[in-house]
Design a protein around this motif. Sequence first.
Motif, PDB file in Angstrom:
ATOM      1  N   SER A 298     123.503  29.787 -52.856  1.00 25.38           N
ATOM      2  CA  SER A 298     123.755  29.339 -51.490  1.00 25.38           C
ATOM      3  C   SER A 298     123.283  30.431 -50.543  1.00 25.38           C
ATOM      4  O   SER A 298     123.427  31.628 -50.841  1.00 25.38           O
ATOM      5  N   SER A 299     122.735  30.028 -49.411  1.00 30.26           N
ATOM      6  CA  SER A 299     122.173  30.986 -48.456  1.00 30.26           C
ATOM      7  C   SER A 299     122.718  30.737 -47.061  1.00 30.26           C
ATOM      8  O   SER A 299     122.793  29.594 -46.608  1.00 30.26           O
ATOM      9  N   ALA A 300     123.083  31.803 -46.379  1.00 30.66           N
ATOM     10  CA  ALA A 300     123.504  31.742 -44.985  1.00 30.66           C
ATOM     11  C   ALA A 300     122.440  32.422 -44.127  1.00 30.66           C
ATOM     12  O   ALA A 300     122.535  33.609 -43.816  1.00 30.66           O
ATOM     13  N   GLY A 301     121.383  31.662 -43.815  1.00 30.53           N
ATOM     14  CA  GLY A 301     120.334  32.161 -42.922  1.00 30.53           C
ATOM     15  C   GLY A 301     119.458  33.241 -43.505  1.00 30.53           C
ATOM     16  O   GLY A 301     118.788  33.966 -42.752  1.00 30.53           O
ATOM     17  N   HIS A 302     119.433  33.387 -44.830  1.00 34.02           N
ATOM     18  CA  HIS A 302     118.723  34.491 -45.465  1.00 34.02           C
ATOM     19  C   HIS A 302     117.473  33.989 -46.178  1.00 34.02           C
ATOM     20  O   HIS A 302     117.427  32.844 -46.629  1.00 34.02           O
ATOM     21  N   PRO A 303     116.424  34.835 -46.307  1.00 33.12           N
ATOM     22  CA  PRO A 303     115.239  34.433 -47.071  1.00 33.12           C
ATOM     23  C   PRO A 303     115.614  34.044 -48.497  1.00 33.12           C
ATOM     24  O   PRO A 303     116.521  34.629 -49.089  1.00 33.12           O
ATOM     25  N   PRO A 304     114.927  33.064 -49.071  1.00 32.30           N
ATOM     26  CA  PRO A 304     115.335  32.515 -50.376  1.00 32.30           C
ATOM     27  C   PRO A 304     115.055  33.469 -51.529  1.00 32.30           C
ATOM     28  O   PRO A 304     114.032  34.153 -51.555  1.00 32.30           O
ATOM     29  N   PRO A 305     115.954  33.518 -52.514  1.00 33.04           N
ATOM     30  CA  PRO A 305     115.661  34.273 -53.741  1.00 33.04           C
ATOM     31  C   PRO A 305     114.430  33.695 -54.428  1.00 33.04           C
ATOM     32  O   PRO A 305     114.074  32.525 -54.245  1.00 33.04           O
ATOM     33  N   ALA A 306     113.781  34.525 -55.225  1.00 30.82           N
ATOM     34  CA  ALA A 306     112.611  34.089 -55.992  1.00 30.82           C
ATOM     35  C   ALA A 306     112.964  34.117 -57.472  1.00 30.82           C
ATOM     36  O   ALA A 306     113.559  35.077 -57.958  1.00 30.82           O
ATOM     37  N   LEU A 307     112.583  33.057 -58.175  1.00 30.22           N
ATOM     38  CA  LEU A 307     112.793  32.976 -59.619  1.00 30.22           C
ATOM     39  C   LEU A 307     111.421  32.963 -60.286  1.00 30.22           C
ATOM     40  O   LEU A 307     110.649  32.010 -60.131  1.00 30.22           O
TER      41      LEU A 307
END
Length: 409
Positions: A298-307
């Motif tokens: 889940s993200s709160a306005g943050h750049p997405p994790p990369a898998l």
Amino acid sequence: MSDTAIDYGAVFQALPGMVALLTPELIYADVNEDFLLMTGRSREDLVGRYLFDAFPDNPNDSAATGMRNLAASLQRVVATGERDVMALQRYDVESVERPGQWEERYWSPVNAPVLGPDGKVVLLVHRVEEVTELIRARGGPTGSRARVMEAELYTRARELQELNDRLRQAHAREREVALALQEAMLPARRQVRHQAVAVRYRPAVGALNVCGDWYDLVDLVGGNRIGVSVGDVVGHGLAAAGVMGQLRSALSAASRVAEGPGQALDVLGRYAHVVDGAESATAVTTFVDLDRHTIAYSSAGHPPPALLHPDGRVEFLDRATDPPLDARPDPVQRPQAETEFTEGATLVLYTDGLVERRREDIYAGLARLADSLVRHCHDDPETLADAVLLDLLPPGGATDDTALVVVRL
């Protein structure tokens, strides 16, 4: 304009006011049109010549100090890499029409460095305002009156310079304290049972541009699970470091009891609502189940994790993105998504200092990250973390701090 390269040579020539570029050896590299106009020289008279061969002190004035003062200022810029503002200078210039005759002139110079990729001074910007007519309009100080005025102005300028030096030293001390505080509050990788983890924190270039970013790694209750999070507090310095510590600790505690990352960020958002300085803070958290091979996030306005999958494919975890932590007056439940991974995949969390650049779309930074991950996909986490920082951060350092977490799954 975005489709056309800017002609910086033309921009330099059109700059209002007298501007020259000097090498660290004080050789003229270029001068703009106003510089030629106000000095009465041609480009051939100056470019490639030593500054004080082109403009020596008046040999008829034994008290002339213009050359010595200007040389000292330029040498300070070369030595410190910092701008130097000079006091009003009397610096007579030999007449072009009447060689051997010297014209009384007054100048207000500013000298600034141009730094190369290694942080060393490669050029000096010498900008000058000619104020002779202004001095004459105020009564034309000559002789002893002029010298007294020059001395007073020079003294005031040096006092201002010393004040700026003290402020820079105070800022440097605050930076050191903030960095020490950040290092004390950020967790070590040994706090999780999963060993294939690399963490990095790179402070920004500048006295106070540090301590807004954080990361966290925790063992989760129930099963073979870990929580991995990163976040970013708006602001810098000691205040930001304090807010960062509060938010990191709150999310760490919430993650241990929450049903999922969405609920953990929901709790953190409610807490941020009552923390001064937490406005517009961002965070992303992932719950990794190492037995089921799933990642809930889940993200709160943050750049997405990369898998990074073992086959070299990069997946950005962007299906559960919400506004920043304190964006809503009344917090609501945060979204959450889940994806699967196979053994050998790599999870990468980071803060925006790694991918964001001014006047550039965020997707360009994400593309650079994906390309770097693919090129180094066979590296171990420690080597991969170093390679990503080397590929994405500017050689002279970024203007925003950067946190990076690499987890081999």
